[in-house]
Structures are given as structure tokens and as C-alpha cells.
Scaffold this motif. Structure first.
Motif, mmCIF file in Angstrom:
data_model
loop_
_atom_site.group_PDB
_atom_site.id
_atom_site.type_symbol
_atom_site.label_atom_id
_atom_site.label_comp_id
_atom_site.label_asym_id
_atom_site.label_seq_id
_atom_site.Cartn_x
_atom_site.Cartn_y
_atom_site.Cartn_z
ATOM 1 N N CYS A 59 19.453 72.692 61.356
ATOM 2 C CA CYS A 59 20.210 72.826 62.609
ATOM 3 C C CYS A 59 20.075 71.542 63.424
ATOM 4 C CB CYS A 59 19.689 74.020 63.398
ATOM 5 S SG CYS A 59 20.572 74.308 64.933
ATOM 6 N N ARG A 60 21.201 70.864 63.702
ATOM 7 C CA ARG A 60 21.175 69.591 64.411
ATOM 8 C C ARG A 60 21.346 69.785 65.915
ATOM 9 N NH1 ARG A 60 25.336 65.435 62.370
ATOM 10 N NH2 ARG A 60 26.709 67.004 63.224
ATOM 11 N N SER A 61 20.500 69.111 66.687
ATOM 12 C CA SER A 61 20.577 69.119 68.148
ATOM 13 C C SER A 61 20.710 67.686 68.634
ATOM 14 C CB SER A 61 19.315 69.728 68.760
ATOM 15 O OG SER A 61 19.151 71.067 68.368
ATOM 16 N N SER A 62 21.631 67.448 69.556
ATOM 17 C CA SER A 62 21.779 66.139 70.194
ATOM 18 C C SER A 62 21.016 66.162 71.504
ATOM 19 C CB SER A 62 23.255 65.833 70.464
ATOM 20 O OG SER A 62 23.956 65.733 69.248
ATOM 21 N N LEU A 63 20.144 65.178 71.697
ATOM 22 C CA LEU A 63 19.291 65.123 72.884
ATOM 23 C C LEU A 63 19.460 63.788 73.581
ATOM 24 C CD1 LEU A 63 16.019 66.467 71.216
ATOM 25 C CD2 LEU A 63 17.657 67.786 72.534
ATOM 26 N N ARG A 64 19.591 63.846 74.897
ATOM 27 C CA ARG A 64 19.676 62.650 75.736
ATOM 28 C C ARG A 64 18.455 62.611 76.647
ATOM 29 N NH1 ARG A 64 24.550 60.287 75.357
ATOM 30 N NH2 ARG A 64 26.268 61.509 74.550
ATOM 31 N N ARG A 65 18.373 61.581 77.479
ATOM 32 C CA ARG A 65 17.241 61.415 78.380
ATOM 33 C C ARG A 65 16.943 62.703 79.151
ATOM 34 N NH1 ARG A 65 16.648 57.109 83.321
ATOM 35 N NH2 ARG A 65 14.416 57.387 83.577
ATOM 36 N N HIS A 66 15.672 63.102 79.115
ATOM 37 C CA HIS A 66 15.113 64.276 79.788
ATOM 38 C C HIS A 66 15.456 65.594 79.104
ATOM 39 C CE1 HIS A 66 14.927 61.639 83.612
ATOM 40 N NE2 HIS A 66 13.977 61.337 82.764
ATOM 41 N N ASP A 67 16.192 65.568 77.975
ATOM 42 C CA ASP A 67 16.404 66.783 77.179
ATOM 43 C C ASP A 67 15.159 67.038 76.342
ATOM 44 O OD1 ASP A 67 18.983 67.082 78.130
ATOM 45 O OD2 ASP A 67 19.930 66.231 76.347
ATOM 46 N N ALA A 68 14.886 68.313 76.075
ATOM 47 C CA ALA A 68 13.705 68.689 75.307
ATOM 48 C C ALA A 68 14.082 69.685 74.218
ATOM 49 C CB ALA A 68 12.649 69.295 76.217
ATOM 50 N N LEU A 69 13.279 69.698 73.162
ATOM 51 C CA LEU A 69 13.459 70.653 72.071
ATOM 52 C C LEU A 69 12.084 71.044 71.555
ATOM 53 C CD1 LEU A 69 15.539 72.079 70.171
ATOM 54 C CD2 LEU A 69 15.174 70.160 68.592
#
Length: 151
Positions: A59-69
């Protein structure tokens, strides 16, 4: 400290004496698979103004500044750098005792990092070199209660 796969490096910021919980900053230098960390839970938070794609269990997640996973350390994970190298904050802990967490508190007056009974607080933003987390962000470990119910 360089990664075993040679695709980045990590700087330890804090670890509890039992080494069950730790917080570090990783420098992501190129796209690569993450090391599997059996028995651990992970939370990754992007610090720099970059975009990354993290694929966990397909499962692919796109994360930018301040995003968390958050994801299980047992799960295979692959990093793709979209905008070039950058830094992420890692919270890693034993998955049978702790859960890493990030909370957004709207307009909280301070930013803080908390673990167990100790807390580091500072008016304004949490600083990581020249980058800061918004003061309304908190990062912490939640202890899993394994006490059997009474009654």
C-alpha cells in the motif's frame, strides 16, 4: 550512524534505558527498502519540505512535510524519494508494550515530545536543526495496558 543497507543514516535523539523506545532523525539519501524491525512499531514523520512515497505491505502513501505514517516494523516497506533527499523523524518502540503516536492539537501553546514520565517542552516549535514542527504537534508513546479486566 549509517544504515546497514547504505541508503541513509540515523542520529539517535533519545532512547529509554531499556531501549524499548527511541526517537531518531534519519537522513533519506535515496530510494530503497527499509530494514525490517521484527517486534517493533514505527512512526515516520517528514521533517523537510520534500515529498516521499512509502509503500508498506503493498500500500503506497504519499507524505509531505509534517505528514506521518505508523506501521509495523515487521512489515516490508520501501521508500521512494520524489523530491530528493531529506530528513524524517522516527519513533520506534516494542510493539507488544507501546504504540508510537502523533497528535495535532489545533492551536496548542507549546510543542512537546513526551515519553513515559518525562517531557521536553519549549515555547513555540520543536526544532530539528533548521526545521521545526508546528507547535500544535505532539509525538509520544502510548503504553499498552495488558492488565486483565476485573470482574
Amino acid at each position: 550512524m549509517p544504515w546497514a543497507n547504505g541508503c541513509g543514516s540515523t542520529r539517535l535523539l533519545w532512547s529509554d534505558p531499556s531501549r524499548e523506545r527511541r526517537i531518531s532523525v534519519a537522513m533519506l539519501e535515496r530510494s530503497a527498502p527499509f530494514s525490517v524491525l521484527p517486534g517493533n512499531a514505527r512512526l515516520l514523520l517528514v521533517l523537510d519540505p520534500i515529498m516521499i512515497e512509502l509503500t508498506v505491505r503493498g500500500c503506497r502513501s504519499s507524505l509531505r512535510r509534517h505528514d506521518a505514517l505508523a506501521f509495523a516494523g515487521d512489515d516490508p516497506a520501501t521508500l521512494s524519494l520524489v523530491d530528493g533527499p531529506g530528513r524524517v523523524l522516527n519513533l520506534i518502540c516494542r510493539s507488544d508494550r507501546w504504540i508510537p503516536a502523533v497528535d495535532r492539537h489545533g492551536s496548542a501553546p507549546i510543542g512537546w515530545l513526551a515519553w513515559g514520565d518525562s517531557e521536553v517542552a519549549k515555547t513555540g516549535d520543536m526544532m530539528f536543526g533548521d526545521q521545526a514542527l508546528p507547535c500544535s504537534t505532539s509525538l509520544h508513546f502510548v503504553q499498552i495496558d495488558r492488565t486483565p479486566p476485573v470482574g
